[in-house]
Every structure is written in structure tokens, then in C-alpha cells.
Design a protein around this motif. Structure first.
Motif, PDB file in Angstrom:
ATOM      1  N   ASP A 123      39.260  51.110  39.570  1.00 50.44           N
ATOM      2  CA  ASP A 123      38.327  50.324  40.375  1.00 50.44           C
ATOM      3  C   ASP A 123      38.378  48.871  39.898  1.00 50.44           C
ATOM      4  O   ASP A 123      37.453  48.359  39.281  1.00 50.44           O
ATOM      5  N   ILE A 124      39.475  48.212  40.224  1.00 46.28           N
ATOM      6  CA  ILE A 124      39.737  46.875  39.693  1.00 46.28           C
ATOM      7  C   ILE A 124      39.242  45.759  40.603  1.00 46.28           C
ATOM      8  O   ILE A 124      39.200  44.592  40.213  1.00 46.28           O
ATOM      9  N   LYS A 125      38.829  46.105  41.825  1.00 39.78           N
ATOM     10  CA  LYS A 125      38.474  45.065  42.797  1.00 39.78           C
ATOM     11  C   LYS A 125      37.315  44.166  42.354  1.00 39.78           C
ATOM     12  O   LYS A 125      37.373  42.943  42.579  1.00 39.78           O
ATOM     13  N   PRO A 126      36.234  44.687  41.731  1.00 36.20           N
ATOM     14  CA  PRO A 126      35.179  43.770  41.271  1.00 36.20           C
ATOM     15  C   PRO A 126      35.689  42.732  40.276  1.00 36.20           C
ATOM     16  O   PRO A 126      35.286  41.564  40.316  1.00 36.20           O
ATOM     17  N   PHE A 127      36.578  43.151  39.387  1.00 36.48           N
ATOM     18  CA  PHE A 127      37.159  42.228  38.409  1.00 36.48           C
ATOM     19  C   PHE A 127      38.026  41.184  39.113  1.00 36.48           C
ATOM     20  O   PHE A 127      37.962  39.983  38.796  1.00 36.48           O
ATOM     21  N   VAL A 128      38.833  41.626  40.061  1.00 34.71           N
ATOM     22  CA  VAL A 128      39.692  40.705  40.817  1.00 34.71           C
ATOM     23  C   VAL A 128      38.852  39.670  41.555  1.00 34.71           C
ATOM     24  O   VAL A 128      39.187  38.481  41.577  1.00 34.71           O
ATOM     25  N   ARG A 129      37.750  40.109  42.151  1.00 29.14           N
ATOM     26  CA  ARG A 129      36.878  39.179  42.872  1.00 29.14           C
ATOM     27  C   ARG A 129      36.330  38.105  41.937  1.00 29.14           C
ATOM     28  O   ARG A 129      36.207  36.936  42.319  1.00 29.14           O
ATOM     29  N   GLU A 130      35.980  38.499  40.705  1.00 27.51           N
ATOM     30  CA  GLU A 130      35.482  37.528  39.739  1.00 27.51           C
ATOM     31  C   GLU A 130      36.524  36.446  39.465  1.00 27.51           C
ATOM     32  O   GLU A 130      36.199  35.260  39.348  1.00 27.51           O
ATOM     33  N   ILE A 131      37.778  36.860  39.351  1.00 25.72           N
ATOM     34  CA  ILE A 131      38.863  35.904  39.105  1.00 25.72           C
ATOM     35  C   ILE A 131      39.049  34.985  40.300  1.00 25.72           C
ATOM     36  O   ILE A 131      39.105  33.752  40.167  1.00 25.72           O
ATOM     37  N   VAL A 132      39.123  35.586  41.481  1.00 24.68           N
ATOM     38  CA  VAL A 132      39.416  34.822  42.692  1.00 24.68           C
ATOM     39  C   VAL A 132      38.314  33.825  43.015  1.00 24.68           C
ATOM     40  O   VAL A 132      38.575  32.697  43.444  1.00 24.68           O
ATOM     41  N   THR A 133      37.058  34.223  42.807  1.00 24.17           N
ATOM     42  CA  THR A 133      35.943  33.346  43.176  1.00 24.17           C
ATOM     43  C   THR A 133      35.835  32.113  42.281  1.00 24.17           C
ATOM     44  O   THR A 133      35.070  31.194  42.597  1.00 24.17           O
ATOM     45  N   THR A 134      36.586  32.054  41.191  1.00 28.49           N
ATOM     46  CA  THR A 134      36.603  30.838  40.375  1.00 28.49           C
ATOM     47  C   THR A 134      37.397  29.733  41.064  1.00 28.49           C
ATOM     48  O   THR A 134      37.314  28.567  40.642  1.00 28.49           O
ATOM     49  N   GLY A 135      38.172  30.111  42.090  1.00 28.49           N
ATOM     50  CA  GLY A 135      38.999  29.126  42.773  1.00 28.49           C
ATOM     51  C   GLY A 135      40.110  28.584  41.895  1.00 28.49           C
ATOM     52  O   GLY A 135      40.696  27.532  42.201  1.00 28.49           O
ATOM     53  N   GLY A 136      40.393  29.287  40.805  1.00 26.95           N
ATOM     54  CA  GLY A 136      41.442  28.824  39.902  1.00 26.95           C
ATOM     55  C   GLY A 136      41.030  27.652  39.029  1.00 26.95           C
ATOM     56  O   GLY A 136      41.868  27.074  38.324  1.00 26.95           O
ATOM     57  N   GLN A 137      39.735  27.298  39.031  1.00 25.56           N
ATOM     58  CA  GLN A 137      39.260  26.175  38.224  1.00 25.56           C
ATOM     59  C   GLN A 137      39.228  26.573  36.743  1.00 25.56           C
ATOM     60  O   GLN A 137      38.567  27.546  36.379  1.00 25.56           O
TER      61      GLN A 137
END
Length: 354
Positions: free
Chosen positions: A70-84
């Protein structure tokens, strides 16, 4: 020192590459790779980036050793940073402070039984202990007693008999005389009991515990918070009987258990072969009664194993140990008459600054 550089995206685990959201997962991982390159450029310019690189690699190596699918919550945390970089490093610091440091425990309670039991048979000894206990364990002492019964009064890894019990029991004493090993055993918690220790509403401790469970939620686990609330941290599937040196290595994330295809059989693994010396390669957990004395929880062990791998690959474990060693050095200075209070306070604050 930070650990080795993050591997390329094409080395991600097969289950990730076959995941329905593999493209999104790989994109999130590439964000970590971009952050790593940015940190390295800053470091090449002379900027102090050691802690930043550790936090970056914690995030990156979690992709390679994620404890659930169930990796999607973790992935969302990464993506929502916008790469900043700033936002990514804040996220990495949370996993450093509330995941790695959580399991890398250096404080433990090791109460001894209040009295030596009479020299009875093993069966009578078990019955005596059981009469002292009611329901699920509510504290460390009770958990230790129940774990001893379940684990046959032995360390689950080395099979060393608990010296206090063996010396007071005819059957176990004879086993030791006949060559069975004996030693001091302790009650080892998988999830540290410090999470729920003396929590008051609105306190920093309450905020800390809430953040720990929020971080674990991002790893795909939501049940541990309910299962281990309050005194339930001492539940039997969260504890094991371990000989002192085994317990120390387990708490310091030097050793961990990896599940095999055989139920309740685990491969004992370590960050270096040194920690496997004179220890079995496989450990099988057993119980006289699965309902009354449940075995160590596979989910809890998987989370601990992930933490051990990520902590050492990222360099976080070494970093924490160095800070703790500096703290110990300041204590020595104080004992020698030196004025180290300010230095000690500064180092202690650095442990809680993230």
C-alpha cells in the motif's frame, strides 16, 4: 556519513514495476533522485548537506524496502511536495525523527521478577505465573512473564535459558547442567514502549505519538495505532524474549527478521555478518497456545525490518549513533569536572530538532 547513492529507477522492486500505478511510483522516486543530485551539487560548493542527504536517502530507500504494497499514500506525500527541496527535506526529516529514531531505541526497562519461584516442574512454574496474570499484559513486567511462558523460558534466537528461571527450576537446571546455555534474558518490544509512556493530553509527548502513527499510516499501516494504544503496547505479539546481546542488536537495528514462505519461520538478517556470528540463520517462533500466547506479529516485524534496512543504507543509523556517542562523551567530561552543560544541552537539542 550518508549511505550509498540511491540506485537507478530501473532497479526498483519487481512488485513496484508491475504495480498498476508503476508510472506514478517511478515518477515519485525520480523526484528523490533529483533531490539527491541537487544536494550533491550544493555539497560540492562547500555547503554542509550531510543531514539533508541522509533525509533524502531515507525517502529513496523506502521505495526499495517498503514494508507493504500500500505505497500510494507515501507516493502522494512525495508528489505533493512539487519536487521542492525544502518540502522534500521536511518530509525526510519526519521519517528520520518519527520512524528511524523511534525504532532505534537505547533505553529499556528491564525489571527482574519480584522473587525466585520455587523449584517446581516447568508445568507447575507455568501455572504459577498464569495465576498471577489476568487478561492481556498491562505493563512490562507482566509482558515479560507471558513472553517467557510462550518462548519456553528461552531467547527466541539463541535458545539461551533465562538464568533466573533455570536456577530455580529442577527441570531447566538439569538441562543447563547437561549443556544447554543460560544467560540473562529481557523482554524486547518490537514497537518501543516509549511511544505510549506517560502521555498527557495536549503534551509534547501526545503530539510526538500522534506524528509517529501518522508516519506509519503513510507506510500503509493503520491498525498498529489502535492495536498498540496505551498499555496495549505490551501485548504479547509485540514482545519477544531475548538474551541481552540479541536485544541490544535488535534495538539498535543491527539485526532484523525477514519472513519466509514457511509460516512463523524467519531469516535472521543483519547489517553486517559480524552480528550473525554464532547465531542461527533461521528462527522459528512457536507457542504452546496460539490464542492465549500469540506469536510475534509479522506486520510489526516487517516494519522493524524496513526501518533497519533504510536506517543503515541512508546513513541515519550511523548519524544517530555518532550523536549519542558525543552525548556520552559530554557526560564523561562532566564527571571529570569539565563544564559541559551547554555542550550537552546543544547536542541533546539536536536529537529533537527535526
Amino acid at each position: 556519513m550518508p549511505g550509498p547513492a540511491l540506485p537507478p529507477a530501473n532497479t526498483l522492486p519487481l512488485w513496484i514495476r508491475q504495480h498498476p500505478c508503476s508510472h506514478e511510483i517511478e515518477s515519485a522516486y525520480n523526484i528523490c533522485l533529483d533531490l539527491e543530485r541537487w544536494i550533491q551539487r550544493e555539497a560540492d560548493l562547500g555547503v554542509e548537506m550531510e543531514k539533508a542527504m541522509i533525509c533524502c536517502r531515507i525517502l529513496g530507500y523506502l521505495f526499495h524496502h517498503f514494508p507493504s504494497h500500500d505505497i500510494k499514500p507515501f507516493v502522494r506525500e512525495i508528489v505533493t511536495t512539487g519536487g521542492q527541496p525544502e518540502e522534500l527535506l521536511k518530509l525526510g526529516e519526519r521519517f528520520y525523527a518519527y520512524f528511524v529514531k523511534l525504532f532505534m531505541s537505547y533505553k529499556r526497562i528491564t525489571p527482574a521478577p519480584s522473587s525466585h519461584p520455587s523449584r517446581w516442574s516447568v508445568d507447575n512454574l507455568v501455572e504459577k505465573i498464569k495465576t498471577e496474570l489476568n487478561g492481556a499484559p498491562q505493563n512490562h513486567k507482566t509482558a515479560k512473564k507471558l513472553a517467557l511462558i510462550r518462548d519456553g523460558f528461552q531467547c527466541v534466537v539463541t535458545k539461551v535459558y533465562d538464568d533466573r528461571i533455570a536456577s530455580s527450576n529442577k527441570t531447566l537446571e538439569q538441562a543447563v547442567i547437561d549443556g544447554a546455555p543460560k544467560g540473562i534474558t529481557q523482554c524486547a518490544h518490537i514497537f518501543p514502549e516509549s511511544i505510549n509512556n506517560k502521555i498527557e493530553s495536549g503534551s509534547n509527548k501526545e503530539n510526538y505519538a500522534a506524528t509517529v502513527w501518522a508516519v506509519l499510516d503513510r507506510l500503509g499501516y493503520r491498525n498498529p495505532r489502535q492495536d498498540l494504544d496505551g498499555a496495549s503496547i505490551h501485548r504479547l505479539d509485540n514482545v519477544m524474549t531475548m538474551e541481552v546481546s540479541v536485544h541490544d542488536d535488535f534495538d539498535r537495528l543491527k539485526i532484523y527478521f525477514t519472513a519466509t514462505e514457511v509460516p512463523n519461520r524467519y531469516k535472521l538478517e543483519a547489517v553486517r555478518d559480524y552480528f550473525l556470528a554464532n547465531r542461527p540463520r533461521y528462527v522459528t517462533f512457536s507457542t504452546p497456545d496460539a490464542e492465549k500466547y500469540p506469536l510475534p506479529n509479522p506486520t510489526y516485524l516487517a516494519i522493524h525490518a524496513t526501518c533497519a534496512k533504510v536506517a543503515h543504507l541512508s546513513g541515519a543509523a550511523e548519524h544517530i549513533e555518532e550523536v549519542l556517542e558525543r552525548m556520552e562523551d559530554t557526560r564523561v567530561l562532566a564527571e571529570d569536572g569539565g563544564s559541559s552543560e551547554v555542550l550537552y544541552t546543544a547536542i541533546l537539542s539536536s536529537m529533537h530538532a527535526v
